[in-house]
Motif scaffolding. Sequence first.
Motif, mmCIF file in Angstrom:
data_model
loop_
_atom_site.group_PDB
_atom_site.id
_atom_site.type_symbol
_atom_site.label_atom_id
_atom_site.label_comp_id
_atom_site.label_asym_id
_atom_site.label_seq_id
_atom_site.Cartn_x
_atom_site.Cartn_y
_atom_site.Cartn_z
ATOM 1 N N UNK A 226 0.794 -1.231 0.000
ATOM 2 C CA UNK A 226 0.000 0.000 0.000
ATOM 3 C C UNK A 226 0.824 1.279 0.000
ATOM 4 N N UNK A 227 2.148 1.173 0.060
ATOM 5 C CA UNK A 227 2.975 2.376 0.042
ATOM 6 C C UNK A 227 4.410 2.016 -0.314
ATOM 7 N N UNK A 228 5.274 3.043 -0.357
ATOM 8 C CA UNK A 228 6.664 2.833 -0.744
ATOM 9 C C UNK A 228 7.429 1.978 0.262
ATOM 10 N N UNK A 229 7.102 2.103 1.540
ATOM 11 C CA UNK A 229 7.772 1.270 2.535
ATOM 12 C C UNK A 229 7.493 -0.210 2.272
ATOM 13 N N UNK A 230 6.229 -0.512 1.982
ATOM 14 C CA UNK A 230 5.882 -1.895 1.646
ATOM 15 C C UNK A 230 6.624 -2.336 0.385
ATOM 16 N N UNK A 231 6.715 -1.441 -0.597
ATOM 17 C CA UNK A 231 7.347 -1.830 -1.850
ATOM 18 C C UNK A 231 8.841 -2.095 -1.659
ATOM 19 N N UNK A 232 9.493 -1.299 -0.822
ATOM 20 C CA UNK A 232 10.910 -1.545 -0.570
ATOM 21 C C UNK A 232 11.122 -2.895 0.100
ATOM 22 N N UNK A 233 10.264 -3.236 1.041
ATOM 23 C CA UNK A 233 10.350 -4.541 1.693
ATOM 24 C C UNK A 233 10.111 -5.659 0.684
ATOM 25 N N UNK A 234 9.097 -5.463 -0.164
ATOM 26 C CA UNK A 234 8.784 -6.473 -1.177
ATOM 27 C C UNK A 234 9.934 -6.648 -2.156
ATOM 28 N N UNK A 235 10.581 -5.549 -2.539
ATOM 29 C CA UNK A 235 11.668 -5.629 -3.506
ATOM 30 C C UNK A 235 12.828 -6.464 -2.977
ATOM 31 N N UNK A 236 13.010 -6.484 -1.673
ATOM 32 C CA UNK A 236 14.104 -7.246 -1.094
ATOM 33 C C UNK A 236 13.822 -8.739 -1.057
ATOM 34 N N UNK A 237 12.553 -9.105 -0.828
ATOM 35 C CA UNK A 237 12.256 -10.495 -0.518
ATOM 36 C C UNK A 237 11.403 -11.219 -1.551
ATOM 37 N N UNK A 238 10.792 -10.516 -2.483
ATOM 38 C CA UNK A 238 9.814 -11.156 -3.375
ATOM 39 C C UNK A 238 10.067 -10.785 -4.833
ATOM 40 N N UNK A 239 9.258 -11.367 -5.704
ATOM 41 C CA UNK A 239 9.406 -11.162 -7.140
ATOM 42 C C UNK A 239 8.424 -10.158 -7.721
ATOM 43 N N UNK A 240 7.302 -9.935 -7.057
ATOM 44 C CA UNK A 240 6.324 -8.976 -7.562
ATOM 45 C C UNK A 240 5.310 -8.654 -6.474
ATOM 46 N N UNK A 241 4.634 -7.505 -6.650
ATOM 47 C CA UNK A 241 3.680 -7.034 -5.648
ATOM 48 C C UNK A 241 2.246 -7.107 -6.150
ATOM 49 N N UNK A 242 1.344 -7.308 -5.200
ATOM 50 C CA UNK A 242 -0.091 -7.117 -5.396
ATOM 51 C C UNK A 242 -0.427 -5.863 -4.575
ATOM 52 N N UNK A 243 -0.859 -4.796 -5.235
ATOM 53 C CA UNK A 243 -0.939 -3.490 -4.587
ATOM 54 C C UNK A 243 -2.365 -2.940 -4.576
ATOM 55 N N UNK A 244 -2.568 -1.932 -3.717
ATOM 56 C CA UNK A 244 -3.895 -1.318 -3.565
ATOM 57 C C UNK A 244 -3.749 0.073 -2.966
ATOM 58 N N UNK A 245 -4.617 1.013 -3.407
ATOM 59 C CA UNK A 245 -4.706 2.326 -2.780
ATOM 60 C C UNK A 245 -3.549 3.256 -3.080
ATOM 61 N N UNK A 246 -2.720 2.891 -4.044
ATOM 62 C CA UNK A 246 -1.493 3.621 -4.345
ATOM 63 C C UNK A 246 -0.931 2.988 -5.608
ATOM 64 N N UNK A 247 -0.266 3.778 -6.438
ATOM 65 C CA UNK A 247 0.255 3.236 -7.682
ATOM 66 C C UNK A 247 1.770 3.131 -7.670
ATOM 67 N N UNK A 248 2.304 1.969 -7.962
ATOM 68 C CA UNK A 248 3.762 1.815 -7.995
ATOM 69 C C UNK A 248 4.347 2.461 -9.255
#
Length: 248
Positions: A226-248
Amino acid sequence: MSGFDWLTAQPIAHRGLHDASAGVIENTAAGFTAAVAAGYGMETDLQISADGEAMVYHDDALGRLTEGSGFLASLPAAEIKAVRFKTGSARILTLGELCDLVAGRVTLLLELKSHFDGDARLAKRAISVLAGYTGPVAVMSFDPDLIEVIRHAAPNLRRGIVSERNYDHPEWNRLSPPRKRSLGWLLHAPRTRPQFIAYSVRDLPAMAPLVARTVFRLPLLTWTVRDENDRRLAARWTDQIIFEGWRP
C-alpha cells in the motif's frame, strides 16, 4: 512471453485498479478496465453461487458494497447479478464475463474463496470456464484442498497458495492451531504442489515462502502493498507485488 514470466512481469492491482473516492469500486468492470489501461496485472476474488456459478466478489455476503443482504452461496447467479452496488451502476460479474472483459490483455490472478468445508464447486467451475480462456491466468487460494483439486483436474492451469504467518484474524477462528501451522508453513506442499506463493507483506521476511523461492524456485508475490515502505520490503524479498490504494 515464455514460461511463467508473465506472472511477475508487472505489478498486480488488488481487486482491480479501484478508487472509491473516484467512484471506481473494487472488483467491478470499471476497476478492471482501469488496470488494463494502466498496463497492470489484476487480482480478483471468486465466490460460488447457489447454482454453481463463479461470481467476481470478495465478501461471502452482500451488504458491505452492495444493496441487499444474504450469502452468495445461498443465492442463484441471476439474483446476484441483479444486485446494485451502493455507488455507481456496476453489477457483480461472473468469471466468464470477466474473462470476456480482460480478453487476455493483462495477467489475471484469481483467488478462490473458501469456507474450508470441502466444497470444491468453485474450483471445478473455474476450471470449466478457464478451459476456453487463452490469456495469462493463474488461480490461487488460502485453501489447499481447492488447489489440490486444480492440480489433479487441470494440471496445466497455473496454481498457487495464498498464505500468511499467524492466521490471527478472527476470520480464521474456525481453523485449529495445527491447521493454521500447516497453512503458515506450507506443509501441504507435497500434495498441492503450488507453482507460486502469494504471501502477506506484513509477515516478511518469513522462512517458508523464502525457502519456496530460493530452494524450489517458486515465484513469490506479496500482498497487499500500500505504500513505498511496503514496496521496498517487497523488492528485497519477493518477485512482484499485489498493490492497492497507491500506484507503484
